[in-house]
Design a protein around this motif. Structure first.
Motif, short mmCIF file in Angstrom:
data_model
loop_
_atom_site.label_atom_id
_atom_site.label_comp_id
_atom_site.label_asym_id
_atom_site.label_seq_id
_atom_site.Cartn_x
_atom_site.Cartn_y
_atom_site.Cartn_z
N SER A 44 -7.24 8.85 -0.24
CA SER A 44 -6.87 7.60 -0.94
C SER A 44 -7.90 6.52 -0.67
O SER A 44 -7.60 5.33 -0.76
CB SER A 44 -5.49 7.14 -0.51
OG SER A 44 -5.48 6.94 0.88
N LEU A 88 0.47 5.48 0.37
CA LEU A 88 -0.51 6.55 0.64
C LEU A 88 0.18 7.89 0.87
O LEU A 88 1.24 7.93 1.49
CB LEU A 88 -1.31 6.19 1.91
CG LEU A 88 -1.92 4.79 1.99
CD1 LEU A 88 -2.41 4.51 3.40
CD2 LEU A 88 -3.07 4.68 0.99
N CYS A 127 0.85 -1.19 0.00
CA CYS A 127 0.00 0.00 0.00
C CYS A 127 0.89 1.24 0.00
O CYS A 127 1.91 1.25 0.67
CB CYS A 127 -0.81 -0.08 1.30
SG CYS A 127 -2.15 1.04 1.43
N PRO A 129 -0.40 -2.16 7.17
CA PRO A 129 -1.20 -1.09 6.54
C PRO A 129 -2.42 -0.79 7.41
O PRO A 129 -2.84 -1.64 8.21
CB PRO A 129 -1.64 -1.71 5.21
CG PRO A 129 -0.74 -2.85 4.98
CD PRO A 129 -0.31 -3.35 6.31
N ALA A 153 -4.84 -4.36 1.16
CA ALA A 153 -3.41 -4.50 0.91
C ALA A 153 -3.18 -5.30 -0.38
O ALA A 153 -3.86 -6.30 -0.61
CB ALA A 153 -2.73 -5.20 2.08
N LEU A 167 -6.49 0.23 -7.52
CA LEU A 167 -5.62 0.47 -6.36
C LEU A 167 -4.15 0.37 -6.77
O LEU A 167 -3.32 1.17 -6.34
CB LEU A 167 -5.92 -0.56 -5.26
CG LEU A 167 -7.24 -0.35 -4.51
CD1 LEU A 167 -7.51 -1.51 -3.55
CD2 LEU A 167 -7.22 0.97 -3.72
N GLN A 168 -3.87 -0.59 -7.62
CA GLN A 168 -2.49 -0.76 -8.08
C GLN A 168 -2.00 0.51 -8.79
O GLN A 168 -0.92 1.01 -8.52
CB GLN A 168 -2.41 -1.96 -9.02
CG GLN A 168 -0.98 -2.32 -9.39
CD GLN A 168 -0.92 -3.71 -10.03
OE1 GLN A 168 -1.67 -4.61 -9.65
NE2 GLN A 168 -0.05 -3.86 -10.99
N LYS A 175 -7.70 -0.51 4.88
CA LYS A 175 -7.19 -0.51 3.49
C LYS A 175 -7.07 -1.93 2.92
O LYS A 175 -6.86 -2.89 3.66
CB LYS A 175 -5.79 0.14 3.44
CG LYS A 175 -5.81 1.62 3.78
CD LYS A 175 -6.55 2.40 2.72
CE LYS A 175 -6.70 3.85 3.11
NZ LYS A 175 -7.73 4.54 2.30
N HIS A 214 -1.35 3.22 -6.15
CA HIS A 214 -0.11 3.01 -5.40
C HIS A 214 1.11 3.29 -6.28
O HIS A 214 2.07 3.91 -5.84
CB HIS A 214 -0.04 1.58 -4.86
CG HIS A 214 -1.13 1.26 -3.87
ND1 HIS A 214 -1.74 2.23 -3.10
CD2 HIS A 214 -1.73 0.10 -3.53
CE1 HIS A 214 -2.66 1.67 -2.34
NE2 HIS A 214 -2.67 0.38 -2.58
#
Lengths: 271, 184
Positions: A56, A50, A48, A134, A140, A107-108, A138, A111
């Motif tokens: 986020s 942020l 993760c 994390p 992960a 999400l990828q 979230k 990040h």
């Protein structure tokens, strides 16, 4: 023990390399000019990333990636109360708004975009907190770092850093012996593949540069990336490889040599 | 180096490493004589973490027995004294690369010094990561990765002002030398 310092002295690519090689789990905090980044790793993989002062949340990430409509985004936000990303993700999947893959890909991308920004930070105080997981809310991920390191290294423009990292082009390269090392899982550019195809203890980096028509900056940048991603290792110069083994105590018999070293050991033990 | 002085044999070990890594302290801890240091006040702002630095070399001595003496030489850490390294390195039995665990900004320099030494000689060596007693010290294995040292290179925790870790570093080096002599 502290893993801390300043990106000025220990660049982000090298930090990722260290986390990758040491298979670290924990949180890397980097602070620069009022901006704070928190990057979480599990067993040397990215879980993760942020930015402290940016939204986020999953809803925001999906909205920014145009994976949910403005109306749905507003509805989620207006619902009130904090909803965990994990919970929201399940609800969105069950309601058929998005697929699991869409969530993970979004999400990828998010990040990776944070990591890309961190590669541009020339300065910034960092510290690594081992085993810090994390945030609970979230989702992960489990991303390998080699590709990120390669990508970040491609943007290094400072010859000074590259010169310090790779002062001598008359050394050769060999593929890393780490068992988990696998070139196939890394996305290399055409230029990088060209260099990789010449990796051989017989070829110096300078010769590879000539064969691939690269200047000093280009070849250093490519090799720096391959080194930081742990894909290759530098071999000693041909001259160094051919060094005859130095005789440590040349004028003495085997017994005298043994005796001398044993006396040294005994004396130092007794200090 | 195996030298002869009135039937007293001398052997030499070299302590090298970046600026302020703790080379002088290391030698001071084990030397039976007051360390002979050629130091001067530091002029560069970047290097002003201490008042003086070694500009030529440190020298310490340890009598092993009636006929054997160990000489310990510390090399200046800065690159501008690189010309000294070859002179000091000649004939050494082994060398110790000292690294300041609290200053990652010196790791690159440490690797440069190690590359330079190993390019000129295959003499046995160990890496001593100093100041391990300080709160902001990096972990030994993190420093191994940061310096890109292979697993077979001994990286040893050290506090250069304390006898026990200094002894451990010297003994580790001697055991490597012992093994190497057996293989020769």
């Amino acid at each position: 023990m502290a893993l801390q310092g300043n990106l000025r002295d220990f660049p982000f690519a090298q930090l990722l390399n260290l986390v990758n090689l040491a298979r670290k789990t924990g949180m890397l905090e980097i602070i620069q000019k009022g901006e704070t980044a928190h990057v979480y790793f599990r067993d040397g993989r990215l879980a993760c990333a942020l930015m402290a002062n940016e939204d986020s949340s999953l809803a925001s990430v999906l909205y920014q990636n145009q994976r949910i409509s403005p109306n749905l985004y507003r509805a989620i936000k207006n619902k009130g109360g904090a909803i965990w990303d994990k919970e929201l993700g399940l609800q969105l999947i069950n309601a058929g708004f998005v697929s699991r893959e869409t969530i993970l890909n979004s999400l990828q991308q998010h990040h990776v975009s944070v990591i890309r920004r961190l590669f541009t930070w020339q300065e910034g105080v960092f510290r690594f907190i081992p085993n810090e997981p994390p945030p609970e809310d979230k989702i992960a991920l489990n991303m390998e770092l080699e590709n990120l390191i390669m990508e970040g290294s491609r943007h290094i423009q400072e010859m000074e850093i590259l010169m310090d990292e790779l002062p001598n082009l008359d050394v050769s390269l060999k593929f890393s012996e780490r068992p988990e090392n696998n070139l196939r899982k890394v996305n290399l550019t055409v230029e990088e593949w060209k260099v990789v195809s010449f990796v051989n203890p017989k070829n110096s980096i300078r010769q590879i540069a000539q064969a691939t028509s690269m200047d000093d900056l280009q070849i250093r940048r490519v090799v720096y990336g391959l080194l930081q991603a742990g894909l290759v290792e530098v071999l000693k110069t041909e001259q160094a490889r051919q060094l005859p083994q130095t005789q440590l105590l040349p004028n003495q018999s085997k017994d005298e040599q043994r005796s001398l070293v044993n006396r040294l050991i005994t004396r130092i033990r007794g200090l | 180096m195996a030298g002869s002085d009135s039937q007293v044999q001398t052997v030499k070990m070299v302590i090298t490493g970046p600026f302020n890594a703790g080379k002088t302290e290391f030698i001071r801890t084990v030397s039976e004589i007051e360390v002979v240091s050629t130091e001067q006040n530091i002029s560069s702002d970047a290097e002003k973490v201490k008042q003086t630095t070694t500009v030529a070399l440190d020298f310490g001595r340890l009598t092993i027995d009636k006929s054997l003496v160990l000489h310990l030489f510390g090399t200046p850490g800065q690159r501008r004294f690189e010309f000294m390294w070859d002179i000091l390195a000649e004939g050494m039995l082994g060398y110790i690369l000292m690294v300041d665990s609290t200053r990652p900004e010196t790791f690159r320099e440490a690797r440069y010094i190690l590359d330079t030494f190993s390019d000129h000689s295959d003499t046995p060596f160990v890496v001593a990561v100093n100041k391990q007693d300080l709160e902001d010290a990096w972990d030994v294995e993190d420093i191994r990765h940061a310096l890109r040292l292979k697993d077979d290179i001994p990286v040893l925790p050290c506090v250069a002002t304390e006898m026990k870790p200094v002894k451990n570093v010297l003994l580790s080096l001697l055991h490597i030398i012992q093994k190497r002599l057996e293989e020769e």
